[in-house]
Design an enzyme around this catalytic site. Structure first.
Site, PDB file in Angstrom:
ATOM      1  CG  ASP A  56      -1.860   1.140   1.310  1.00 15.91           C
ATOM      2  OD1 ASP A  56      -1.589   2.176   0.673  1.00 15.91           O
ATOM      3  OD2 ASP A  56      -2.881   1.027   2.005  1.00 15.91           O
ATOM      4  CE1 TYR A 147      -8.249  10.844  -9.219  1.00 13.28           C
ATOM      5  CE2 TYR A 147      -8.848  12.582 -10.756  1.00 13.28           C
ATOM      6  CZ  TYR A 147      -8.238  11.367 -10.500  1.00 13.28           C
ATOM      7  OH  TYR A 147      -7.601  10.680 -11.512  1.00 13.28           O
TER       8      TYR A 147
HETATM    9  N1  LIG Z   1      -8.725   6.356 -16.022  1.00 13.67           N
HETATM   10  C1  LIG Z   1      -8.787   7.669 -16.139  1.00 13.67           C
HETATM   11  O1  LIG Z   1      -9.674   8.211 -16.804  1.00 13.67           O
HETATM   12  C2  LIG Z   1      -7.728   8.529 -15.505  1.00 13.67           C
HETATM   13  C3  LIG Z   1      -7.698   9.878 -15.849  1.00 13.67           C
HETATM   14  C4  LIG Z   1      -6.750  10.696 -15.268  1.00 13.67           C
HETATM   15  C5  LIG Z   1      -5.835  10.173 -14.377  1.00 13.67           C
HETATM   16  N2  LIG Z   1      -5.869   8.850 -14.053  1.00 13.67           N
HETATM   17  C6  LIG Z   1      -4.878   8.354 -13.090  1.00 13.67           C
HETATM   18  O2  LIG Z   1      -4.189   7.232 -13.624  1.00 13.67           O
HETATM   19  C7  LIG Z   1      -3.731   6.403 -12.557  1.00 13.67           C
HETATM   20  C8  LIG Z   1      -4.132   4.963 -12.841  1.00 13.67           C
HETATM   21  O3  LIG Z   1      -5.545   4.878 -12.810  1.00 13.67           O
HETATM   22  P1  LIG Z   1      -6.399   3.798 -13.613  1.00 13.67           P
HETATM   23  O4  LIG Z   1      -7.436   4.559 -14.335  1.00 13.67           O
HETATM   24  O5  LIG Z   1      -5.518   2.852 -14.343  1.00 13.67           O
HETATM   25  O6  LIG Z   1      -7.132   3.117 -12.355  1.00 13.67           O
HETATM   26  P2  LIG Z   1      -7.384   1.601 -11.921  1.00 13.67           P
HETATM   27  O7  LIG Z   1      -8.321   1.693 -10.777  1.00 13.67           O
HETATM   28  O8  LIG Z   1      -7.713   0.741 -13.072  1.00 13.67           O
HETATM   29  O9  LIG Z   1      -5.934   1.167 -11.383  1.00 13.67           O
HETATM   30  C9  LIG Z   1      -5.379   1.723 -10.233  1.00 13.67           C
HETATM   31  C10 LIG Z   1      -4.542   0.672  -9.527  1.00 13.67           C
HETATM   32  O10 LIG Z   1      -3.943   1.289  -8.370  1.00 13.67           O
HETATM   33  C11 LIG Z   1      -4.059   0.384  -7.294  1.00 13.67           C
HETATM   34  N3  LIG Z   1      -4.017   1.155  -6.037  1.00 13.67           N
HETATM   35  C12 LIG Z   1      -4.917   2.068  -5.598  1.00 13.67           C
HETATM   36  N4  LIG Z   1      -4.548   2.558  -4.400  1.00 13.67           N
HETATM   37  C13 LIG Z   1      -3.382   1.941  -4.080  1.00 13.67           C
HETATM   38  C14 LIG Z   1      -2.505   2.015  -2.971  1.00 13.67           C
HETATM   39  N5  LIG Z   1      -2.758   2.828  -1.925  1.00 13.67           N
HETATM   40  N6  LIG Z   1      -1.391   1.266  -2.970  1.00 13.67           N
HETATM   41  C15 LIG Z   1      -1.121   0.436  -4.004  1.00 13.67           C
HETATM   42  N7  LIG Z   1      -1.924   0.304  -5.080  1.00 13.67           N
HETATM   43  C16 LIG Z   1      -3.038   1.052  -5.117  1.00 13.67           C
HETATM   44  C17 LIG Z   1      -5.394  -0.330  -7.520  1.00 13.67           C
HETATM   45  O11 LIG Z   1      -5.476  -1.559  -6.799  1.00 13.67           O
HETATM   46  C18 LIG Z   1      -5.368  -0.518  -9.033  1.00 13.67           C
HETATM   47  O12 LIG Z   1      -4.748  -1.734  -9.413  1.00 13.67           O
HETATM   48  C19 LIG Z   1      -4.340   6.970 -11.283  1.00 13.67           C
HETATM   49  O13 LIG Z   1      -3.365   7.751 -10.602  1.00 13.67           O
HETATM   50  C20 LIG Z   1      -5.465   7.843 -11.787  1.00 13.67           C
HETATM   51  O14 LIG Z   1      -5.785   8.887 -10.895  1.00 13.67           O
HETATM   52  C21 LIG Z   1      -6.794   8.015 -14.595  1.00 13.67           C
END
Ligand SMILES: NC(=O)c1ccc[n+]([C@@H]2O[C@H](COP(=O)([O-])OP(=O)(O)OC[C@H]3O[C@@H](n4cnc5c(N)ncnc54)[C@H](O)[C@@H]3O)[C@@H](O)[C@H]2O)c1
Length: 250
Positions: A56, A147
């Site tokens: 984490d 966020y």
């Molecule tokens: N998907 C979008 O539209 C989008 C847009 C802008 C930014 N983002 C950013 O991209 C990044 C990846 O997001 P995603 O869309 O692939 O999300 P996702 O939920 O598919 O993947 C996120 C991963 O992070 C892990 N995670 C969360 N909190 C954690 C912690 N405290 N310790 C360890 N692992 C942890 C989760 O288990 C998951 O596997 C994030 O930082 C998100 O804010 C995503």
């Protein structure tokens, strides 16, 4: 990327998994970090040249252990991709302190903790950090008090890292994704929101995980050797267009 060791947080799915796959294609060894043990094992079992570590990123002792295990197993760290993130959208007045802390703990504390723990190894390799922010960190929008603020802070933290670590040969950059259909986004995007994004974005669609991964891997690569302190929006034109009035387009 061959001979290089990359740590990618939040690697069990979504953008982190796509970045893992692209890094592997480029010849890197990838340390896959996630707190979802089940999803992490499932993803890692399909890949070669990876070291999955359950961690984490918001917990200092777990982060220290994750870096120690990486160094025991691979002896070096060349790239740190701080991608783990959580989203929880809601109005300012009803954003509880628990929600605020949960979002800040992963999205901001996690970036701070993983980076700080990796710095001694990154100094040795003259490595790089890529932090994943969001378009929500570049402009304010409704429901994103926690966020959006966490992601704006990540952009500033990246600049702090670039300012202090440049003299050690460490580059720090940020990728600000626009919308991508991951589990995180689909939990907070209704069909109406999806349709509105398709309409408003200049490229008229969501991005893919791989398109974000390509920006991340570029910033990790030697092709970006003179780039530091920057935020690259991989967003289909979202940021450049600002407020788009549907009435003007139709
Ligand atoms: N998907 C979008 O539209 C989008 C847009 C802008 C930014 N983002 C950013 O991209 C990044 C990846 O997001 P995603 O869309 O692939 O999300 P996702 O939920 O598919 O993947 C996120 C991963 O992070 C892990 N995670 C969360 N909190 C954690 C912690 N405290 N310790 C360890 N692992 C942890 C989760 O288990 C998951 O596997 C994030 O930082 C998100 O804010 C995503």
């Amino acid at each position: 990327m061959s001979e290089r060791v990359a740590i990618i947080t939040g690697a069990a799915r979504g953008i982190g998994l796509a970045t893992t796959e692209l890094m592997l294609e480029e010849g890197a060894t990838v340390v896959m970090v996630d707190y979802d043990q089940q999803a992490l094992s499932k993803a890692a079992n399909t890949l070669n040249n990876v070291l999955p570590i359950e961690c984490d990123v918001s917990q200092p002792d777990q982060v220290q252990q994750m870096i120690a295990t990486t160094l025991e197993q691979h002896g070096r760290i060349d790239c740190l991709v701080n991608n783990a993130g959580v989203a929880d959208f809601g109005p300012i007045e009803s954003t509880s302190f628990d929600v605020w802390r949960k979002v800040m703990a992963t999205n901001l504390d996690g970036v701070f903790l993983c980076s700080q723990a990796a710095i001694p190894a990154l100094k040795q390799s003259q490595g790089c950090i890529v932090n994943i922010a969001s378009i929500s960190g570049l402009r304010a929008s409704t429901l994103r008090t926690a966020y959006g603020t966490s992601k704006a802070a990540v952009i500033h933290l990246t600049q702090q890292q670039a300012a202090e670590l440049g003299e050690h040969g460490i580059r720090a950059n940020c990728v600000a994704p626009g919308p991508v259909r991951t589990k995180l986004a689909m939990a907070v995007h209704t069909q109406a929101i999806i349709d509105a994004y398709h309409d408003a974005l200049p490229l008229n669609r969501y991005g893919t995980e791989k398109e974000i991964a390509q920006a991340i891997v570029f910033l990790c690569s030697q092709k970006a050797s003179f780039i530091t302190g920057q935020t690259l929006a991989a967003d289909g034109g979202f940021e450049s267009t600002g407020v788009g009035l549907p009435a003007l387009r139709s």
